[in-house]
Scaffold this motif. Structure first.
Motif, PDB file in Angstrom:
ATOM      1  N   UNK A  33     -10.550 -10.231  24.738  1.00  0.00           N
ATOM      2  CA  UNK A  33     -11.924 -10.526  24.315  1.00  0.00           C
ATOM      3  C   UNK A  33     -12.608 -11.418  25.343  1.00  0.00           C
ATOM      4  N   UNK A  34     -11.886 -12.391  25.861  1.00  0.00           N
ATOM      5  CA  UNK A  34     -12.438 -13.285  26.885  1.00  0.00           C
ATOM      6  C   UNK A  34     -12.725 -12.508  28.166  1.00  0.00           C
ATOM      7  N   UNK A  35     -11.837 -11.600  28.535  1.00  0.00           N
ATOM      8  CA  UNK A  35     -12.085 -10.764  29.722  1.00  0.00           C
ATOM      9  C   UNK A  35     -13.371  -9.967  29.561  1.00  0.00           C
ATOM     10  N   UNK A  36     -13.525  -9.334  28.402  1.00  0.00           N
ATOM     11  CA  UNK A  36     -14.730  -8.531  28.152  1.00  0.00           C
ATOM     12  C   UNK A  36     -15.974  -9.403  28.177  1.00  0.00           C
ATOM     13  N   UNK A  37     -15.892 -10.545  27.516  1.00  0.00           N
ATOM     14  CA  UNK A  37     -17.040 -11.441  27.453  1.00  0.00           C
ATOM     15  C   UNK A  37     -17.454 -11.918  28.845  1.00  0.00           C
TER      16      UNK A  37
END
Length: 64
Positions: A33-37
């Motif tokens: 999720x952090x990568x996508x964000x």
């Protein structure tokens, strides 16, 4: 991936995981999720709810 990128992802993933109550066994979904964000694929408002992942991939040890 550069170390600085990984550090940013790790920090954001920890924030998301911590805000979700530090659920056991779900660290990886918060990493992704952090990568996508951070790649601009999230909601863009920085909220943990917007960045919470849809499906938890299982890849142990990324936040260690």
């Amino acid at each position: 991936m550069h170390d600085l990128e990984q550090d940013k992802i790790r920090d954001r993933a920890y924030q998301l995981w911590d805000r979700a109550g530090q659920p056991e066994g779900r660290e990886e979904e918060f990493w992704y999720a952090a990568e996508r964000e951070l790649a601009g694929k999230g909601a863009g408002d920085g909220s943990a709810r917007a960045a919470e992942p849809e499906a938890p991939p299982v890849v142990p040890g990324r936040l260690s």
